[in-house]
Design an enzyme around this catalytic site. Structure first.
Site, PDB file in Angstrom:
ATOM      1  N   HIS A 128       0.810  -1.028   0.128  1.00 53.53           N
ATOM      2  CA  HIS A 128      -0.055   0.268  -0.059  1.00 53.53           C
ATOM      3  C   HIS A 128       0.645   1.081   0.061  1.00 53.53           C
ATOM      4  O   HIS A 128       1.950   1.436   0.205  1.00 53.53           O
ATOM      5  CB  HIS A 128      -1.268   0.018   1.016  1.00 53.53           C
ATOM      6  CG  HIS A 128      -0.464   0.225   2.505  1.00 53.53           C
ATOM      7  ND1 HIS A 128       0.233  -0.725   3.034  1.00 53.53           N
ATOM      8  CD2 HIS A 128       0.695   1.158   3.557  1.00 53.53           C
ATOM      9  CE1 HIS A 128       1.140  -0.326   3.816  1.00 53.53           C
ATOM     10  NE2 HIS A 128       1.190   0.812   4.337  1.00 53.53           N
ATOM     11  N   ASP A 130       0.580   5.210   1.612  1.00 51.66           N
ATOM     12  CA  ASP A 130      -0.112   5.929   3.024  1.00 51.66           C
ATOM     13  C   ASP A 130      -0.936   6.312   2.454  1.00 51.66           C
ATOM     14  O   ASP A 130      -1.027   7.465   1.048  1.00 51.66           O
ATOM     15  CB  ASP A 130       0.630   5.938   4.123  1.00 51.66           C
ATOM     16  CG  ASP A 130       1.288   5.310   4.967  1.00 51.66           C
ATOM     17  OD1 ASP A 130       0.849   3.542   4.929  1.00 51.66           O
ATOM     18  OD2 ASP A 130       2.494   5.560   4.847  1.00 51.66           O
ATOM     19  N   HIS A 278       4.593  -0.186   0.492  1.00 57.80           N
ATOM     20  CA  HIS A 278       5.552  -0.610   1.515  1.00 57.80           C
ATOM     21  C   HIS A 278       5.078  -1.826   2.153  1.00 57.80           C
ATOM     22  O   HIS A 278       3.335  -1.462   1.878  1.00 57.80           O
ATOM     23  CB  HIS A 278       5.804   0.287   2.499  1.00 57.80           C
ATOM     24  CG  HIS A 278       5.173   1.557   3.290  1.00 57.80           C
ATOM     25  ND1 HIS A 278       4.802   2.252   2.407  1.00 57.80           N
ATOM     26  CD2 HIS A 278       4.737   1.317   4.753  1.00 57.80           C
ATOM     27  CE1 HIS A 278       3.741   2.643   3.676  1.00 57.80           C
ATOM     28  NE2 HIS A 278       3.717   2.001   5.092  1.00 57.80           N
ATOM     29  N   ARG A 293       5.179   6.760  14.058  1.00 56.81           N
ATOM     30  CA  ARG A 293       5.104   7.490  12.960  1.00 56.81           C
ATOM     31  C   ARG A 293       4.339   8.962  12.300  1.00 56.81           C
ATOM     32  O   ARG A 293       3.016   9.267  12.917  1.00 56.81           O
ATOM     33  CB  ARG A 293       4.027   6.636  11.362  1.00 56.81           C
ATOM     34  CG  ARG A 293       4.020   6.984  10.702  1.00 56.81           C
ATOM     35  CD  ARG A 293       2.742   5.852  10.025  1.00 56.81           C
ATOM     36  NE  ARG A 293       1.820   6.616   8.495  1.00 56.81           N
ATOM     37  CZ  ARG A 293       0.918   7.251   8.648  1.00 56.81           C
ATOM     38  NH1 ARG A 293       0.303   7.892   9.709  1.00 56.81           N
ATOM     39  NH2 ARG A 293      -0.003   6.929   7.783  1.00 56.81           N
TER      40      ARG A 293
END
Length: 317
Positions: A128, A130, A278, A293
């Site tokens: 995917h 983000d 990723h 994150r």
């Protein structure tokens, strides 16, 4: 060896053998970096940066070189960065406005915590990019390892510009004006209570993005669909859409387009979400893994034009 397959009414050929991989936009040359060391992890994507202490403010000259390295390598890795939450935020903010993610638990709004353990196994093991479920997806992200398992828990990144380059010419022609819908519900929404899901569907409805995106900085065409969030191609029948998306999704899985990073505590990955996808490898259950994150908001994705339509060239700094 040739492997044949069909995509809708197209027959496409996967040919084994050498791949011509291009790290930089057409006509660009790699230049040395003066303010830090850089060690490529592969020849195409991913490099480890040395000689930078992210506890210190990143000034204009250092930022310019890191920004250029990010565009060149798509994902940068840093080791032994013992930073605070504020320093983490400050570093990411050099690239733009920060995201507040509605799905990650957090104490600081822009700092999301991604945790997996014996009680909550990891769930990011799907290719995917983000935030493609947003009208304005994410420019990039800075991910720091807080606690890592003794073994396993790596993250793989794929260069989606190279993935586009590797498509057969007839598929490139087929997809260059297509768009597709992206939706958080089929993945992030799994297991969510119905009332909460309905509330979030109103706030974050499915959005439409080009299948082929033009990178706003480099001008490079990238494949902009992913199995995490892309649900169907606009105006296409379900069977044909599923076949075409399945073929395009597979491009991220080609090892030549990938880099794999083994985490250590206080390691950091900074990636260009406009150019990559990723996959968090979930091979460490029931060990514990905790990541923090911070993500940077993007602009509206712009469609990548077919070569004959292009009037300009790359804008590599």
């Amino acid at each position: 060896m040739d492997i044949h397959g069909t995509v809708g009414d197209l027959t496409v050929r996967h040919q084994a053998g050498p791949r011509a991989l291009r790290r930089l936009p057409e006509g660009e040359q790699s230049r040395p970096y003066e303010l830090f060391g850089i060690e490529p992890v592969t020849g195409l994507i991913g490099a480890e940066v040395s000689g930078v202490d992210l506890r210190e403010p990143v000034g204009p000259a250092l930022f310019a070189e890191l920004d250029r390295a990010l565009l060149e390598w798509k994902v940068l890795f840093f080791r032994d960065q013992h930073i605070t939450a504020g320093q983490h935020l400050d570093f990411a903010r050099r690239w733009g406005e920060l995201e507040v993610n509605p799905f990650f638990p957090h104490e600081v709004p822009e700092l999301g915590r991604i945790e997996a353990s014996a009680q909550t196994p990891g769930g990011q093991n799907v290719w995917h990019a983000d935030g493609t479920w947003r009208e304005k997806p994410l420019l990039g992200a800075v991910l720091r390892a807080v606690e890592v398992p003794e073994a396993g828990g790596d993250t793989c990144f794929a260069d989606m510009g190279a993935a586009y380059d590797g498509l057969p010419a007839e598929v490139k022609f087929r997809i260059h004006e297509l768009s597709a819908f992206h939706d958080f519900a089929p993945s992030i929404g799994l297991g969510m209570e119905a009332d909460k899901l309905a509330e979030l569907r109103v706030k974050y409805p499915a959005v439409e993005h080009p299948v082929v995106r033009c990178h706003p900085r480099t001008g490079r065409r990238t494949l902009f669909v992913n199995p995490g969030f892309t649900t169907h191609i606009t105006g296409m029948g379900a069977r044909e859409s599923e076949a075409l998306l399945g073929f395009l999704f597979h491009q991220a899985a080609v090892p030549e387009f990938q880099v794999r990073f083994r985490w250590e505590a206080d390691s950091i990955a900074l990636w260009d979400n406009q150019a990559t996808q990723h996959y968090a490898v979930n091979d460490y259950f029931p060990q514990h893994r905790l990541m923090e994150r911070v993500a940077i908001l993007d602009e509206h994705p712009r469609a990548g034009k077919w070569p004959a339509q292009e009037a300009g060239s790359a804008r590599f700094p």
